[in-house]
Design an enzyme around this catalytic site. Structure first.
Site, short mmCIF file in Angstrom:
data_model
loop_
_atom_site.label_atom_id
_atom_site.label_comp_id
_atom_site.label_asym_id
_atom_site.label_seq_id
_atom_site.Cartn_x
_atom_site.Cartn_y
_atom_site.Cartn_z
NE ARG A 203 48.25 100.94 33.79
CZ ARG A 203 47.59 102.16 34.29
NH1 ARG A 203 46.47 102.52 33.87
NH2 ARG A 203 48.23 102.84 35.18
CD GLN A 217 51.55 105.57 35.54
OE1 GLN A 217 52.13 105.08 36.55
NE2 GLN A 217 50.19 105.40 35.46
C1 FA5 Z 1 47.47 105.21 38.22
O1 FA5 Z 1 48.22 104.49 37.64
C2 FA5 Z 1 47.64 105.48 39.74
N1 FA5 Z 1 48.80 104.98 40.24
C3 FA5 Z 1 47.87 107.03 40.15
C4 FA5 Z 1 47.89 107.52 41.24
C5 FA5 Z 1 49.09 107.71 41.88
C6 FA5 Z 1 46.82 107.78 42.00
C7 FA5 Z 1 49.10 108.14 43.25
C8 FA5 Z 1 46.60 108.07 43.32
C9 FA5 Z 1 48.06 108.24 43.79
P1 FA5 Z 1 45.81 105.73 36.27
O2 FA5 Z 1 45.54 104.07 35.89
O3 FA5 Z 1 44.53 106.42 36.27
O4 FA5 Z 1 46.40 105.74 37.89
O5 FA5 Z 1 46.94 106.26 35.45
C10 FA5 Z 1 47.53 107.49 35.83
C11 FA5 Z 1 47.64 108.34 34.62
O6 FA5 Z 1 48.35 107.64 33.54
C12 FA5 Z 1 46.46 108.55 33.61
O7 FA5 Z 1 45.72 109.63 34.21
C13 FA5 Z 1 46.98 108.86 32.32
O8 FA5 Z 1 47.47 110.15 32.14
C14 FA5 Z 1 47.82 107.89 32.17
N2 FA5 Z 1 47.58 106.49 31.63
C15 FA5 Z 1 46.79 105.53 32.12
N3 FA5 Z 1 46.53 104.55 31.21
C16 FA5 Z 1 47.24 105.04 30.25
C17 FA5 Z 1 47.38 104.33 29.00
N4 FA5 Z 1 46.84 103.12 28.61
N5 FA5 Z 1 48.30 104.84 27.80
C18 FA5 Z 1 48.84 106.13 28.11
N6 FA5 Z 1 48.55 106.81 29.46
C19 FA5 Z 1 47.89 106.23 30.27
#
Ligand code: FA5
Length: 346
Positions: A203, A217
């Site tokens: 990201r 992830q």
């Molecule tokens: C998602 O990326 C969705 N794809 C998740 C999802 C999958 C929703 C399936 C519904 C169904 P999000 O952007 O919130 O969602 O990221 C998911 C998880 O990744 C967060 O809860 C957090 O644990 C982790 N995460 C997100 N951004 C970061 C970051 N910059 N650094 C470290 N961990 C992160």
């Protein structure tokens, strides 16, 4: 010429036989086989001799060169052995000392955690599948109900690849989440499916104590007849119990992701402050570990699953956030700053 070569041979060999150190061996090599040595000069001058003499002198000079090279190699062996014997005698080389231990590496804490997470889910019947880190816009966004210019794209600050297609579009990116694998897997299988996808995501984000621009992830999803939100909650609560232990609290709240309906987020109470509020949890007492929900009927239709027959849940969780919670690590950036004092603790 022949007698000159024989004189050279006798002189070279008598000098070589008296040499007992590597430095003198090198001087001898330069004197007798080097670029300016008499033998090299003779070999270079062969072309100016009359044909008959050239043949005989050439053969003799080349034979001498080979002989001197062989004699040098033999002497080098003798000198080397003598050096080792001398070193042992003066005690510099103690061959009875144990060897230096080879340094053993270890698995990175993110890899260890990912394996542990995969272990928990495979024990529940999920299969592990991996996918590409460089992804098409279609899988990362479009097929997940996030069309171009949709505001939801802002939820995933994206790193785009410098590639343009014939229409002038830039459809390639570093995947921002593992969710594109929901589409890739379902496109190729019929239900029931139960899959988890561990992998790197990227990201375009400023980093802080809980955010990295490259992190891992684990995606998970299950599709079958009669799958409900209760299955999702049961699976995730059981996962949290096995990873963090019974005493940790988990919280479910509504959240929005375009590819699930309804959508939720799950958080665990902060390990550092036990829910009281600290810098790590931004004073909330909770750390969000995943997004989840019931797979949107439109997503199921896109992969030719009939949403009137099949339902499914999906979740995506941050891997580094698990050891952060488990061990009370107060900054995610420690994972990728290559400080062995940190990495050796796991
Ligand atoms: C998602 O990326 C969705 N794809 C998740 C999802 C999958 C929703 C399936 C519904 C169904 P999000 O952007 O919130 O969602 O990221 C998911 C998880 O990744 C967060 O809860 C957090 O644990 C982790 N995460 C997100 N951004 C970061 C970051 N910059 N650094 C470290 N961990 C992160």
């Amino acid at each position: 010429m022949i007698s000159k070569l024989e004189e050279l041979r006798a002189k070279a060999i008598s000098e070589l036989d008296s040499i007992s150190d590597p430095k003198s061996l090198e001087s001898w090599r330069i004197s007798y086989l080097g670029r300016k040595s008499p033998l090299t000069q003779i070999l270079r001058g062969l072309a100016t001799l009359p044909l008959e003499e050239r043949r005989a002198a050439g053969a003799a000079a080349n034979e001498l060169k080979e002989f001197l090279e062989k004699s040098l190699a033999q002497r080098e062996e003798i000198v080397k052995e003598a050096e080792i014997a001398k070193a042992i005698e003066v005690g510099r080389l103690d061959v009875t000392l144990p060897g230096r231990p080879a340094t053993l590496g270890r698995l990175h804490p993110a890899t260890q955690t990912m394996r542990q997470m995969c272990g928990i889910f495979t024990a529940m019947g999920f299969e592990v599948v991996e996918g590409p880190e460089v992804e098409w816009d279609y899988y990362n966004f479009e097929a997940l109900n996030i069309p171009q210019d949709h505001p939801a794209r802002d939820m995933w600050a994206t790193m785009w690849m410098d590639y343009q297609n014939e229409k002038g579009e830039r459809p390639m990116l570093l995947r921002t989440h593992t969710s594109p694998m929901q589409i890739r897997v379902m496109e190729n299988r019929r239900p029931p499916v139960r899959v988890i996808v561990p992998g790197k995501v990227y990201r375009y984000e400023a980093t802080d104590a809980t955010h990295e621009s490259m992190f891992y992830q684990v995606e998970g999803f299950a599709v079958d007849k009669n799958i409900t939100m209760a299955d999702l909650k049961g699976t995730l609560f059981e996962f949290a119990r096995r990873l963090f232990g019974k005493e940790r609290k988990a919280r479910f709240r509504c959240d929005y992701f375009p590819f699930v309906e309804p959508g939720v987020e799950m958080a665990i109470d902060c390990f550092v402050c036990n829910g009281a509020g600290c810098q790590l949890c931004s004073n909330s007492g909770w750390i969000e570990i995943l997004g989840a929900g019931m797979i949107h009927p439109e997503v199921l239709r896109r992969v030719n699953y009939d949403p009137d027959i099949y339902t499914g849940f999906a979740f995506g969780m941050g891997v580094e956030r698990m050891p952060i919670l488990k061990y009370g690590i107060d900054d995610i950036r420690l994972f990728y700053s290559n400080d062995l004092r940190f990495l050796r603790q796991f």
